[in-house]
Design a protein around this motif. Structure first.
Motif, short mmCIF file in Angstrom:
data_model
loop_
_atom_site.label_atom_id
_atom_site.label_comp_id
_atom_site.label_asym_id
_atom_site.label_seq_id
_atom_site.Cartn_x
_atom_site.Cartn_y
_atom_site.Cartn_z
N TYR A 2 -9.00 9.12 -2.67
CA TYR A 2 -9.05 10.24 -1.72
C TYR A 2 -7.83 10.27 -0.81
O TYR A 2 -7.65 11.22 -0.04
CB TYR A 2 -10.34 10.18 -0.88
CG TYR A 2 -10.53 8.89 -0.11
CD1 TYR A 2 -10.01 8.73 1.16
CD2 TYR A 2 -11.24 7.84 -0.67
CE1 TYR A 2 -10.18 7.55 1.86
CE2 TYR A 2 -11.43 6.66 0.03
CZ TYR A 2 -10.88 6.52 1.29
OH TYR A 2 -11.06 5.34 1.98
N THR A 3 -6.96 9.26 -0.87
CA THR A 3 -5.71 9.27 -0.10
C THR A 3 -4.49 9.16 -1.00
O THR A 3 -3.36 9.19 -0.52
CB THR A 3 -5.67 8.09 0.89
OG1 THR A 3 -5.82 6.86 0.17
CG2 THR A 3 -6.75 8.21 1.95
N THR A 4 -4.71 9.04 -2.30
CA THR A 4 -3.61 8.82 -3.24
C THR A 4 -3.84 9.68 -4.47
O THR A 4 -4.90 9.62 -5.10
CB THR A 4 -3.54 7.34 -3.66
OG1 THR A 4 -3.62 6.51 -2.50
CG2 THR A 4 -2.25 7.06 -4.40
N GLY A 5 -2.84 10.47 -4.83
CA GLY A 5 -2.98 11.38 -5.96
C GLY A 5 -2.89 10.70 -7.31
O GLY A 5 -2.38 9.58 -7.44
N ALA A 6 -3.36 11.40 -8.33
CA ALA A 6 -3.37 10.84 -9.68
C ALA A 6 -1.96 10.50 -10.17
O ALA A 6 -1.76 9.50 -10.87
CB ALA A 6 -4.03 11.83 -10.64
N GLU B 200 0.82 -1.22 0.00
CA GLU B 200 0.00 0.00 0.00
C GLU B 200 0.85 1.26 0.00
O GLU B 200 1.80 1.39 0.79
CB GLU B 200 -0.93 0.02 1.21
CG GLU B 200 -2.13 -0.89 1.06
CD GLU B 200 -3.16 -0.66 2.13
OE1 GLU B 200 -4.36 -0.63 1.80
OE2 GLU B 200 -2.80 -0.50 3.31
N VAL B 201 0.48 2.19 -0.87
CA VAL B 201 1.13 3.50 -0.92
C VAL B 201 0.05 4.58 -0.82
O VAL B 201 -1.11 4.36 -1.15
CB VAL B 201 1.97 3.68 -2.21
CG1 VAL B 201 3.14 2.71 -2.23
CG2 VAL B 201 1.11 3.49 -3.46
N PHE B 202 0.48 5.75 -0.36
CA PHE B 202 -0.43 6.85 -0.08
C PHE B 202 0.20 8.16 -0.56
O PHE B 202 1.38 8.22 -0.87
CB PHE B 202 -0.72 6.96 1.42
CG PHE B 202 -1.23 5.70 2.05
CD1 PHE B 202 -2.59 5.50 2.25
CD2 PHE B 202 -0.35 4.69 2.46
CE1 PHE B 202 -3.07 4.34 2.84
CE2 PHE B 202 -0.82 3.53 3.04
CZ PHE B 202 -2.18 3.35 3.23
N GLY B 203 -0.61 9.23 -0.54
CA GLY B 203 -0.09 10.56 -0.78
C GLY B 203 -0.11 10.98 -2.23
O GLY B 203 -0.55 10.25 -3.12
N ALA B 204 0.42 12.19 -2.47
CA ALA B 204 0.39 12.78 -3.80
C ALA B 204 1.73 12.72 -4.52
O ALA B 204 1.80 13.05 -5.71
CB ALA B 204 -0.06 14.24 -3.70
N SER B 205 2.78 12.31 -3.84
CA SER B 205 4.12 12.34 -4.42
C SER B 205 4.54 10.96 -4.94
O SER B 205 4.68 10.02 -4.15
CB SER B 205 5.14 12.80 -3.37
OG SER B 205 6.46 12.54 -3.78
N PRO B 206 4.80 10.82 -6.24
CA PRO B 206 5.29 9.53 -6.75
C PRO B 206 6.64 9.15 -6.14
O PRO B 206 6.91 7.97 -5.92
CB PRO B 206 5.42 9.79 -8.25
CG PRO B 206 4.48 10.90 -8.54
CD PRO B 206 4.52 11.77 -7.32
N ALA C 4 -3.25 13.60 3.39
CA ALA C 4 -2.51 12.94 2.31
C ALA C 4 -2.14 13.91 1.19
O ALA C 4 -1.54 13.50 0.20
CB ALA C 4 -3.34 11.79 1.74
N ASN C 5 -2.52 15.19 1.35
CA ASN C 5 -2.24 16.22 0.35
C ASN C 5 -2.92 15.90 -0.98
O ASN C 5 -2.38 16.15 -2.06
CB ASN C 5 -0.73 16.38 0.14
CG ASN C 5 -0.38 17.72 -0.48
OD1 ASN C 5 -1.10 18.71 -0.31
ND2 ASN C 5 0.71 17.76 -1.23
N VAL C 6 -4.14 15.35 -0.88
CA VAL C 6 -4.91 14.99 -2.06
C VAL C 6 -6.13 15.91 -2.15
O VAL C 6 -6.88 16.05 -1.19
CB VAL C 6 -5.37 13.51 -2.01
CG1 VAL C 6 -6.33 13.20 -3.15
CG2 VAL C 6 -4.16 12.59 -2.06
#
Length: 321
Positions: free
Chosen positions: A181-185, A143-149, A226-228
């Motif tokens: 909602y917790t992971t950016g595009a 599992e990964v989260f956030g907006a930063s690849p 999560a900055n999303v």
């Protein structure tokens, strides 16, 4: 007759891809099934007969979280948003050692319920070790989260240590962008570029849909952490717009979907993991399973985890479905 064979006979054999066989048998050589049919027509070196029994293939649990096996009862009765708050706070208080013990419990519970293969979403990466120890076949989606690849890639590399330490033919590596909602595009695009199996939570609840289309509701605070930001459209349309739906994706839940979204899932060959007990316990609703199947969507059955259901009992999940 092939030497070193074993015959397992029962009142019924249910091959799934054919009709049930009364007084049937399965012949095994090494780790391969070599014959299935009526008991009177098969021979083997060793014969085991089970009375009042049925032989059938092992179940596939299409969505699980083994590391949450010990979480049952916490947050019961709460709606999706408040339940998430409790769940996140609880798991962050546990270390890898505790989560490994919980994952071992979950793997054993799956096996006891006839599950031999799982698609697991792993928060700490340790479910790989539990599956290896107990002989459970699995795709371990880290599992990964956030907006930063970049941050997602760093977390993925950190979590894959237990998988690499116990890699075998029974284990396959995957990735799980947690939810839109917790992971950016950009993280979804990064995950797609790995060309690994992908699992994600998608269209799970009305609260999720509220945030995705308006930026409001009880999930707003989690998304901000999560900055999303809200894409001002539904999760399925959002992932479609970023080419993050494909045949390598299993979308868990898919409760709050409309007719167009069902068509999008079918058109992209995105699979769905149906988790009826979790959906019910969290008050999320009922997934449109008949409509999904009618449109050609691949639908599997998942128990989710005792964080939102009582257990990993696949028979209970089958009854609920």
């Amino acid at each position: 007759m092939t030497r070193g064979t074993e015959l397992i006979a029962a009142d019924w054999v249910i091959p799934i891809d054919g009709p049930p066989i009364r007084d049937g048998a399965v012949v095994i050589h090494g780790n391969r099934i070599v014959a299935i049919g009526p008991r009177t027509e098969l021979e083997a070196d060793h014969v085991n007969v089970y009375e009042d029994a049925v032989v059938l293939p092992g179940f596939v649990n299409a969505h699980s979280h083994l590391e949450y096996a010990s979480f049952a009862g916490f947050g019961d009765g709460r709606e999706f948003g408040p339940w998430l708050d409790i769940h996140i706070a609880r798991k962050r208080r546990l270390g890898a050692t505790e989560l490994l013990a919980s994952a071992r419990l979950g793997a054993a519970a799956c096996l006891a319920s006839g599950v031999t293969t799982i698609a697991d979403a792993s928060f700490a990466g340790v479910s790989a070790q539990a599956c290896a120890e107990l002989g459970l076949r699995a795709i371990i989606h880290l599992e990964v989260f956030g907006a930063s690849p970049e941050a997602a890639a760093s977390r993925f590399d950190e979590l894959r240590g237990p998988f690499d330490d116990c890699a075998s033919d029974l284990l396959r590596l995957g990735v799980s962008p947690h939810a839109p909602y917790t992971t950016g595009a950009a993280v979804y695009r990064w995950a797609s570029e790995l060309e690994l199996p992908i699992a994600t939570h998608l269209a799970e609840s009305p609260q999720e849909r509220e945030f995705m289309v308006s930026g409001l509701g009880p999930i707003e605070r989690l998304a901000a952490m999560a900055n999303v930001e809200s894409p001002m459209t539904t999760g399925i349309r959002h992932l479609r717009d970023h080419e993050a739906l494909s045949s390598r994706v299993v979308a868990a839940h898919c409760v709050t979907v409309d007719d167009e979204e069902v068509e999008l899932l079918a058109a992209t060959d995105t699979a769905v993991a149906h988790c009826p007990r979790s959906n019910a316990q969290l008050g999320c609703g009922v997934a449109p399973v008949a409509e999904l199947i009618d449109q050609g969507v691949r639908v599997g059955l998942g128990t989710d985890s005792p964080a939102s259901v009582p257990d990993f009992d696949m028979f209970a999940e089958l009854r609920a479905a």
